[in-house]
Motif scaffolding. Structure first.
Motif, PDB file in Angstrom:
ATOM      1  N   TRP A   1     -51.930  94.763  74.641  1.00  0.00           N
ATOM      2  CA  TRP A   1     -51.970  94.104  74.105  1.00  0.00           C
ATOM      3  C   TRP A   1     -51.386  94.130  72.497  1.00  0.00           C
ATOM      4  O   TRP A   1     -51.286  93.602  72.544  1.00  0.00           O
ATOM      5  CB  TRP A   1     -52.873  93.016  74.163  1.00  0.00           C
TER       6      TRP A   1
ATOM      7  N   ASP B   1     -48.258  85.298  83.678  1.00  0.00           N
ATOM      8  CA  ASP B   1     -48.711  86.662  83.883  1.00  0.00           C
ATOM      9  C   ASP B   1     -50.266  86.633  82.753  1.00  0.00           C
ATOM     10  O   ASP B   1     -50.774  87.724  83.323  1.00  0.00           O
ATOM     11  CB  ASP B   1     -48.397  87.750  82.860  1.00  0.00           C
TER      12      ASP B   1
ATOM     13  N   TYR C   1     -47.627  93.809  71.230  1.00  0.00           N
ATOM     14  CA  TYR C   1     -47.085  92.189  71.335  1.00  0.00           C
ATOM     15  C   TYR C   1     -47.129  92.112  69.877  1.00  0.00           C
ATOM     16  O   TYR C   1     -46.178  91.553  69.552  1.00  0.00           O
ATOM     17  CB  TYR C   1     -47.501  91.571  72.507  1.00  0.00           C
TER      18      TYR C   1
ATOM     19  N   LYS D   1     -48.605  95.151  82.488  1.00  0.00           N
ATOM     20  CA  LYS D   1     -49.112  95.007  84.037  1.00  0.00           C
ATOM     21  C   LYS D   1     -48.773  96.077  85.029  1.00  0.00           C
ATOM     22  O   LYS D   1     -49.916  95.443  85.493  1.00  0.00           O
ATOM     23  CB  LYS D   1     -47.572  94.384  84.064  1.00  0.00           C
TER      24      LYS D   1
ATOM     25  N   MET E   1     -52.438  81.215  73.127  1.00  0.00           N
ATOM     26  CA  MET E   1     -51.668  82.387  72.295  1.00  0.00           C
ATOM     27  C   MET E   1     -50.431  82.490  72.388  1.00  0.00           C
ATOM     28  O   MET E   1     -49.602  82.031  71.204  1.00  0.00           O
ATOM     29  CB  MET E   1     -52.232  83.758  72.308  1.00  0.00           C
TER      30      MET E   1
ATOM     31  N   SER F   1     -51.964  82.423  66.160  1.00  0.00           N
ATOM     32  CA  SER F   1     -52.045  83.185  67.420  1.00  0.00           C
ATOM     33  C   SER F   1     -53.233  83.619  68.153  1.00  0.00           C
ATOM     34  O   SER F   1     -53.443  83.779  68.798  1.00  0.00           O
ATOM     35  CB  SER F   1     -51.215  83.268  67.754  1.00  0.00           C
TER      36      SER F   1
HETATM   37  C1  RET Z   1     -47.663  87.230  70.187  1.00  0.00           C
HETATM   38  C2  RET Z   1     -47.825  86.155  68.459  1.00  0.00           C
HETATM   39  C3  RET Z   1     -47.945  86.396  67.016  1.00  0.00           C
HETATM   40  C4  RET Z   1     -49.537  86.736  67.301  1.00  0.00           C
HETATM   41  C5  RET Z   1     -49.669  87.366  68.189  1.00  0.00           C
HETATM   42  C6  RET Z   1     -49.325  87.773  69.542  1.00  0.00           C
HETATM   43  C7  RET Z   1     -49.789  87.973  70.701  1.00  0.00           C
HETATM   44  C8  RET Z   1     -49.475  88.164  72.076  1.00  0.00           C
HETATM   45  C9  RET Z   1     -49.602  89.040  73.465  1.00  0.00           C
HETATM   46  C10 RET Z   1     -49.387  88.666  74.025  1.00  0.00           C
HETATM   47  C11 RET Z   1     -49.636  89.558  75.622  1.00  0.00           C
HETATM   48  C12 RET Z   1     -49.132  89.359  76.677  1.00  0.00           C
HETATM   49  C13 RET Z   1     -48.981  90.359  78.430  1.00  0.00           C
HETATM   50  C14 RET Z   1     -48.060  90.429  79.211  1.00  0.00           C
HETATM   51  C15 RET Z   1     -48.728  90.788  80.028  1.00  0.00           C
HETATM   52  O1  RET Z   1     -47.815  90.424  81.272  1.00  0.00           O
HETATM   53  C16 RET Z   1     -48.328  85.228  70.582  1.00  0.00           C
HETATM   54  C17 RET Z   1     -46.638  87.822  69.548  1.00  0.00           C
HETATM   55  C18 RET Z   1     -51.416  87.947  68.512  1.00  0.00           C
HETATM   56  C19 RET Z   1     -50.911  90.017  73.242  1.00  0.00           C
HETATM   57  C20 RET Z   1     -49.938  90.582  78.148  1.00  0.00           C
END
Ligand code: RET
Length: 269
Positions: free
Chosen positions: A200, A101, A203, A234, A134, A159
């Motif tokens: 974002w 995604d 997360y 999403k 990441m 990450s």
């Molecule tokens: C992790 C690890 C810790 C540090 C950071 C992370 C960022 C994750 C993000 C994920 C976004 C996911 C999305 C999914 C949609 O389908 C991996 C948790 C910065 C930004 C947008």
């Protein structure tokens, strides 16, 4: 191993998480219908974005269904609380879903903002490489979240560097293109930046939750955080891009019609 497996849950804690998972996959199924049915409202060059939203919806639907079933089988009611039932719950499925995604969501932005040629290729490569960097470094780190030893912090920090690279490029993509988009969609284009930034950031917040709030309530908060983040990043994001694509399509259609009007004979006698 994830902290979810280190607690017992009372009825409401367990049930809220279970309900929140159903909200997550139901939203993805609903989103899928929306994107399939509205893709024809835009010019063909923007329709790929709706198709990609469909890809995101289906993959997230399946992932959230699996994670929800995993939650159900990981705990059983012992008359007083929900306790370990033999299988382990895991957030790792989420990371696998992001592998699909994250690159796709960022690609959609390039398509709808009309980025082409070398800038498109460069953007796509940076988004994909930094996105996977990441996700997989974070994936390695989350295995250490129970003891929160050095790897949890080191992989989480690496990450975050990739995350900052992505955010910088998203910012440039939004603010570098907004000026040549039709005036009426400019506020919506800027909203893409704020919506992406806000959703974002949730997360890494969920990644850090065991360090902030290491309890059964913290688990409930973490799964709610993930679900809100999933629905906004999403579904709402996809709708926003679809609306921008529709408005730009209308505008371009109108411009083309005007241009045709100037060059064609009026036909009067
Ligand atoms: C992790 C690890 C810790 C540090 C950071 C992370 C960022 C994750 C993000 C994920 C976004 C996911 C999305 C999914 C949609 O389908 C991996 C948790 C910065 C930004 C947008």
């Amino acid at each position: 191993m994830n902290v979810e497996n280190t607690f017992t849950y009372d009825f409401s804690q367990y049930t809220i998480v279970s309900h929140v998972f159903t909200l997550g996959y139901a939203a993805m199924a609903a989103g899928l219908v929306y994107f399939v049915l509205t893709s024809r409202n835009s010019l063909p060059r923007y329709r790929l974005s709706s198709t990609l939203s469909g890809v995101v919806m289906l993959s997230a639907f399946l992932e959230l269904l699996v994670i929800s079933q995993r939650w159900d089988s990981a705990f059983r009611w012992d008359g007083e609380a929900f306790v370990q039932a033999g299988t382990l719950f895991s957030n790792g499925y989420r990371y696998m879903n992001w592998s699909i995604d994250v690159p796709v969501l960022l690609l959609q932005m390039l398509i709808v903002f009309g980025v082409t040629g070398a800038a498109f290729r460069r953007g796509w490569i940076v988004f994909t490489v930094a996105g996977l960097g990441m996700i997989y470094t974070g994936y390695v780190g989350q295995f250490h979240e129970v003891e929160r030893s050095a790897p949890f912090w080191v992989w989480g920090s690496i990450s975050t560097v990739f995350f900052l690279v992505i955010l910088a490029l998203v910012y440039r993509t939004v603010y570098g293109n907004v000026g040549r988009m039709p005036a009426e969609v400019r506020p919506l284009v800027k909203a893409v930046w704020w919506l992406l930034l806000g959703s974002w950031m949730l997360y890494p917040g969920a990644y850090l939750m065991p360090a902030i709030w290491d309890s059964a309530d913290g688990v409930v908060a973490r799964q709610i955080t993930y679900t809100v983040a999933d629905i906004v990043s999403k579904v709402v994001y996809g709708i926003l891009l679809a609306v921008i694509a529709q408005k730009v399509s209308k505008h371009e259609h109108h411009e083309e019609a005007l241009a045709a009007d100037v060059t064609q004979p009026r036909g009067g006698i």
